[in-house]
Scaffold this active site. Structure first.
Site, PDB file in Angstrom:
ATOM      1  N   ASP A   1       0.842  -1.182   0.000  1.00 23.48           N
ATOM      2  CA  ASP A   1       0.000   0.000   0.000  1.00 23.48           C
ATOM      3  C   ASP A   1       0.885   1.242   0.000  1.00 23.48           C
ATOM      4  O   ASP A   1       1.264   1.758   1.044  1.00 23.48           O
ATOM      5  CB  ASP A   1      -0.881  -0.034   1.257  1.00 23.48           C
ATOM      6  CG  ASP A   1      -2.094   0.836   1.086  1.00 23.48           C
ATOM      7  OD1 ASP A   1      -2.338   1.305  -0.031  1.00 23.48           O
ATOM      8  OD2 ASP A   1      -2.801   1.046   2.088  1.00 23.48           O
TER       9      ASP A   1
ATOM     10  N   LYS B   1      -7.767  -8.570  -1.961  1.00 20.43           N
ATOM     11  CA  LYS B   1      -7.655  -7.552  -0.905  1.00 20.43           C
ATOM     12  C   LYS B   1      -7.980  -8.154   0.457  1.00 20.43           C
ATOM     13  O   LYS B   1      -8.967  -8.874   0.606  1.00 20.43           O
ATOM     14  CB  LYS B   1      -8.654  -6.421  -1.172  1.00 20.43           C
ATOM     15  CG  LYS B   1      -8.279  -5.572  -2.360  1.00 20.43           C
ATOM     16  CD  LYS B   1      -7.453  -4.370  -1.955  1.00 20.43           C
ATOM     17  CE  LYS B   1      -8.321  -3.254  -1.394  1.00 20.43           C
ATOM     18  NZ  LYS B   1      -7.544  -2.058  -1.101  1.00 20.43           N
TER      19      LYS B   1
ATOM     20  N   CYS C   1       1.749  24.747  25.491  1.00 21.82           N
ATOM     21  CA  CYS C   1       1.858  25.412  26.783  1.00 21.82           C
ATOM     22  C   CYS C   1       3.183  26.181  26.760  1.00 21.82           C
ATOM     23  O   CYS C   1       4.231  25.619  26.453  1.00 21.82           O
ATOM     24  CB  CYS C   1       1.869  24.351  27.877  1.00 21.82           C
ATOM     25  SG  CYS C   1       2.534  24.924  29.430  1.00 21.82           S
TER      26      CYS C   1
END
Ligand code: IVH
Length: 673
Positions: free
Chosen positions: A125, A321, A433
């Protein structure tokens, strides 16, 4: 360097290019490097210098051009000489039998003598590309695009060390091959982790990460992404004695020096094919690259022509698949975690659910845009998948399951831990922060400092860090080095013995190798690998502190982002103060190249298979005893430590006759028996 004539320089440049290609191949193709990274870097540096002095010797396919520099404009279109088709999908045995039946019928009509046998390959993939070689040189690389016209990504693909600049002869005069560029699962996870820390948007999966990395305007960016490629199809070949089957085609690609997936099978019987497919599906989570199925191809290439294609896909091939593994669960809460660099990350607390073999109870929601885009609310039912087969991720919510009581999420504009302002800088996905003394940041920095890949302080994990900070004993990493047994033993759930152990472990970390120390500092853009490169180059902490931008940029693998970050970091007064305190308290990283002495002095180890302890821990033990751990087996390897389910490294060790040892034997070596 002595003055060279143009002719002498030309000869040396040619030699360097051959050497570099050769070592690229040893490293990337054969997994069997002969020289160290530093020696390799030196070759590239020498070549670069010669090309600077003699610009007429620079060629676009020089290995120096692979780490980019040039900024390419938008991609030019490349019409594909042969279309890059896609495949029909099947999902089960029924589909498989139908496909084989159809091919069998067609063959009976068109080519009755062709054997009904298929090559089975993993379906990776990634991003499909076409690579063109002319006269054996890499000429052009293009994306698949719409299958008929792709994008010219030559400059970017040149940065992939996997892609040879020259083919190994004898090769066709002209060759176009198709392959898949991809990112290994672990590399994808690490990349996303860095991006999250740096306030950049994360990639949804390894495929997007690979595609995003190839389709970049700046080849430098591609060069720093861990991309790999496997080639699997010959699109065009002009030359003699060309392969006539797919099996031979894969072997030919390998022989020309192109990377080909070693996993492949040739099968005739449908039952055998089904077994292979099921076996792959069962093993998919152990496979290091993203594999979403398998591709079946009729072996005989001439029959491909006869069978032809439909509009979109060839009749001689099909994709099996695997089902995407998903789970559905409920978001119980969304909490904020504060990281080492102050980034606020929303975290979904989930009703635990099993997904692809593990129980998942939380999932990072990355940043506020991600939550907003998917409209994830507390109380929602969500679909989960594992990105890169590892990291649980919320794919989408199920709005039809909402009952009206779900609570939308709002990112706080103050740090939930210290109350300081949390700001989002222009162009960043993250909110941070701003208080560097924020206890959450302090804790995370300490945890990172002590972690295995960094200073490796055994026993100093999140819970003990928490207690130390809580008790006010430690507020930065230098405080660790003035802790006493008396102080530590008073902490909750501590005693004299464990306090002594901790102090001993902290003490042992005072002379860790420089690269570990650099990584432990947590400098932006300096991961474990970059820390090694810097440590090898500069050898001492002093030299790195004094390094200028120019000096850093002269290192082949260091880009402007890293160079700037290092210079900025060491110029800050807080950094100088921290380093001064560390030195005063006896922290002196060992110079690189001067390995600590011990019973394993000079011995090179490779680890394979699953051991009783994490690999990083075993690596730490070996290194502390003076040994070295490398990633692949070569003639220089002294021992291969073999655990359960060893990989190909064990096979390679057997071939080379390198001693293979178990954990017990390793323990004995460590004791110096
Ligand atoms: S063969 C006509 N082989 O999967 C031949 N494709 O639709 C078509 N892929 O987009 C491709 N691994 O990018 C082939 N070993 C492999 C593959 C592979 C991955 C991709 C390819 C294509 C898609 C299939």
């Amino acid at each position: 360097m002595k003055e060279l004539s143009l002719e002498e320089a030309r000869a040396r440049v040619e030699e360097l290019r051959r050497l570099i290609e050769y070592h690229n191949e040893r490293y990337y193709l054969l997994d069997d490097p002969e020289i160290s990274d530093a020696e390799y870097d030196q070759l590239v540096a020498e070549l670069r210098e010669l090309e600077e002095t003699f610009p007429e010797l620079k060629t676009p396919d020089s290995p120096t051009q692979r780490v980019g520099g040039a900024v390419s404009p938008a991609f030019a279109p490349v019409p594909h000489e042969r279309p890059l088709l896609s495949l029909d999908n099947i999902h089960d045995e029924k589909g498989l039998l139908q496909f084989i039946g159809r091919v069998k019928r067609l063959l009976q009509e068109e080519a009755p003598h062709v054997p009904l046998e298929f090559v089975l390959e993993p379906k990776i993939d990634g991003l499909s590309v076409a690579l063109e070689y002319r006269g054996g040189r890499f000429y052009r690389g293009a994306t698949r695009g719409d299958g008929y016209v792709g994008e010219d990504v030559t400059a970017n693909l040149r940065t992939l060390k996997d892609i040879p600049q020259r083919l190994r002869p004898p090769h066709p005069e002209r060759l176009i091959v198709r392959g898949e560029v991809f990112m290994q699962n672990q590399d994808f996870v690490a990349l996303n982790q860095r991006r999250e820390e740096e306030g950049l948007p994360v990639f949804a999966n390894p495929r997007n990460a690979a595609a995003g990395s190839v389709r970049q305007n700046d080849p430098q960016v591609t060069a720093h992404r861990p991309l790999k490629i496997f080639c699997y199809e010959i699109l065009v070949a002009e030359g003699e004695s060309l392969p006539t089957t797919q099996w031979e085609a894969l072997e030919a690609l390998e022989a020309w020096g192109l990377p080909v997936n070693p996993e492949r099978y040739l099968e005739r019987e449908p039952e055998a094919m089904m077994k292979r497919l099921q076996d792959w599906q069962g093993r998919r989570h152990q496979i290091p690259y993203p594999m979403d199925g398998a591709v079946l191809k009729l072996n005989d290439l001439r029959a491909h022509e006869l069978l032809g294609t439909t509009q979109h896909s060839p009749r001689w091939s099909v994709a099996f698949k695997f089902p995407a593994e998903q789970a559905i669960t409920q978001v119980e809460d969304i909490r904020i975690s504060v990281g080492r660099t102050g980034v606020l990350t929303p975290l979904a607390i989930l009703t635990p659910v099993v997904l692809a073999g593990t129980t998942v109870a939380r999932a990072s929601l990355h940043n506020e845009d991600y939550v907003a885009e998917k409209d994830i609310r507390v109380g929602d039912w969500v679909v989960l998948e594992k990105a890169g087969d590892i990291i649980p991720q919320v794919v989408r919510v199920l709005p039809e399951r909402r009952i009206g009581k779900e609570k939308p999420f709002k990112m706080p504009d103050h740090c939930p831990v210290c109350g300081a302002l949390a700001v989002r800088e222009e162009g960043e996905a993250a909110r941070r922060c701003i208080n560097t003394a924020c206890p959450a940041q302090v804790r995370q920095r300490l945890i990172h400092w002590a972690s295995r890949g960094a200073m490796d302080i055994d026993g100093l994990g999140p819970s003990l860090v928490e207690r130390l900070v809580e008790a006010g004993l430690v507020s930065d990493v230098s405080d660790l080095y003035r802790l006493t047994v008396d102080q530590v033993k008073e902490l909750p759930r501590m005693g004299e013995r464990s306090a002594q152990n901790l102090i001993r472990q902290i003490d042992a970390s005072r002379r860790r190798p420089l690269h570990r120390f650099l990584y432990a500092l947590g400098i932006r853009h300096v991961g474990a690998r970059m820390a090694q490169i810097l440590a090898q180059h500069f050898a001492t902490l002093d030299a790195i502190e004094k390094a200028t931008l120019e000096e850093l940029l002269a290192i082949p693998t260091v880009g402007p982002m890293v160079a700037q970050s290092v210079v900025t970091y060491f110029s800050q007064p807080e950094t100088r103060a921290l380093l001064r305190r560390l030195r005063e308290r006896g922290v002196h990283p060992a110079e690189e190249g001067k390995a600590p002495t011990g019973p394993l002095q000079g011995k090179v180890f490779v680890i394979t298979g699953t051991l009783s302890r994490p690999r990083a821990e075993i690596q730490g033990l070996i290194e502390r005893a003076g040994g070295k751990v490398t990633g692949s087996v070569s003639r220089n390897t002294d021992y291969v430590v073999v655990g359960e389910n060893p990989g190909q490294k064990a096979q390679r060790a057997r071939e080379l006759g390198i001693p293979m040892i178990g954990e017990e034997e390793l323990e004995r070596l460590l004791r110096g028996d």
